[in-house]
Structure formats: C-alpha cells, structure tokens
Design a protein around this motif. Sequence first.
Motif, PDB file in Angstrom:
ATOM      1  N   GLN A  71       0.989  -1.307   0.254  1.00 30.15           N
ATOM      2  CA  GLN A  71      -0.026   0.032  -0.056  1.00 30.15           C
ATOM      3  C   GLN A  71       0.709   1.228   0.006  1.00 30.15           C
ATOM      4  O   GLN A  71       1.981   1.111   0.546  1.00 30.15           O
ATOM      5  N   ARG A  72       0.471   2.253  -0.748  1.00 35.49           N
ATOM      6  CA  ARG A  72       1.215   3.783  -0.572  1.00 35.49           C
ATOM      7  C   ARG A  72       1.403   3.955   0.883  1.00 35.49           C
ATOM      8  O   ARG A  72       0.598   3.975   1.749  1.00 35.49           O
TER       9      ARG A  72
ATOM     10  N   GLY B 215       4.144   8.194  -2.480  1.00 37.53           N
ATOM     11  CA  GLY B 215       3.722   6.821  -3.060  1.00 37.53           C
ATOM     12  C   GLY B 215       4.484   5.712  -3.065  1.00 37.53           C
ATOM     13  O   GLY B 215       4.328   4.657  -3.508  1.00 37.53           O
ATOM     14  N   HIS B 216       5.586   5.608  -2.324  1.00 38.80           N
ATOM     15  CA  HIS B 216       6.524   4.404  -2.025  1.00 38.80           C
ATOM     16  C   HIS B 216       5.372   3.487  -1.251  1.00 38.80           C
ATOM     17  O   HIS B 216       4.744   3.608  -0.467  1.00 38.80           O
ATOM     18  N   ALA B 217       5.698   2.197  -1.831  1.00 40.88           N
ATOM     19  CA  ALA B 217       5.015   1.079  -1.417  1.00 40.88           C
ATOM     20  C   ALA B 217       5.593   0.517  -0.177  1.00 40.88           C
ATOM     21  O   ALA B 217       6.686   0.280   0.015  1.00 40.88           O
TER      22      ALA B 217
END
Length: 89
Positions: free
Chosen positions: A4-5, A42-44
């Motif tokens: 998830q972001r 936006g890193h997962a």
Amino acid sequence: MERQRLDKWLWHARVVKARATAAALVESGHVRINGARERSPGHAIKPGDVVTIALDRGVRVLKVIGFAERRGDAGSVTGLYADLEVPRD
C-alpha cells in the motif's frame, strides 16, 4: 493486498488526520522505512516494514502488520500496526 502507498497507510492508521498531511510529512523527510529516510508519498510498504515517524510530540515507531481498504474509526487500526516504542520509566 500485499502493498500500500505510504501516505495512504499513514492516513488509514490514523497517524495523521488527512492524507495530504501524510504526503507532506513524508515529503519533508520526517518518515523512515526500515531506517532509511523516504521522501516519496507513493512508496509502497509491505507487512513487516518498520515505519518511524517524527511528529510534533515525539517519535512513533510502528511495524506494519496489515492494510485497510478504507479509513475506519480509531478502533479499526489495531490490525494495521504494532507499536514498537519502549515505555520510558
């Protein structure tokens, strides 16, 4: 859901009140993932990651356990993270 972001997870986990605030917190360099500073909202993130957040009132260290499809009430965040902070005497 396997990932998830970061900004979405911080918002769902009720660390911040708004997703835009979560994005700003990350972009300003106040969030680390597994010890590395992250500047991309936006890193997962994935289960098992350790997220360290520098907030006005201190530092929170949270281990990601799961994700939510929607932001729920305060009681619904119990399955999203484990608090790794050590209580101080």
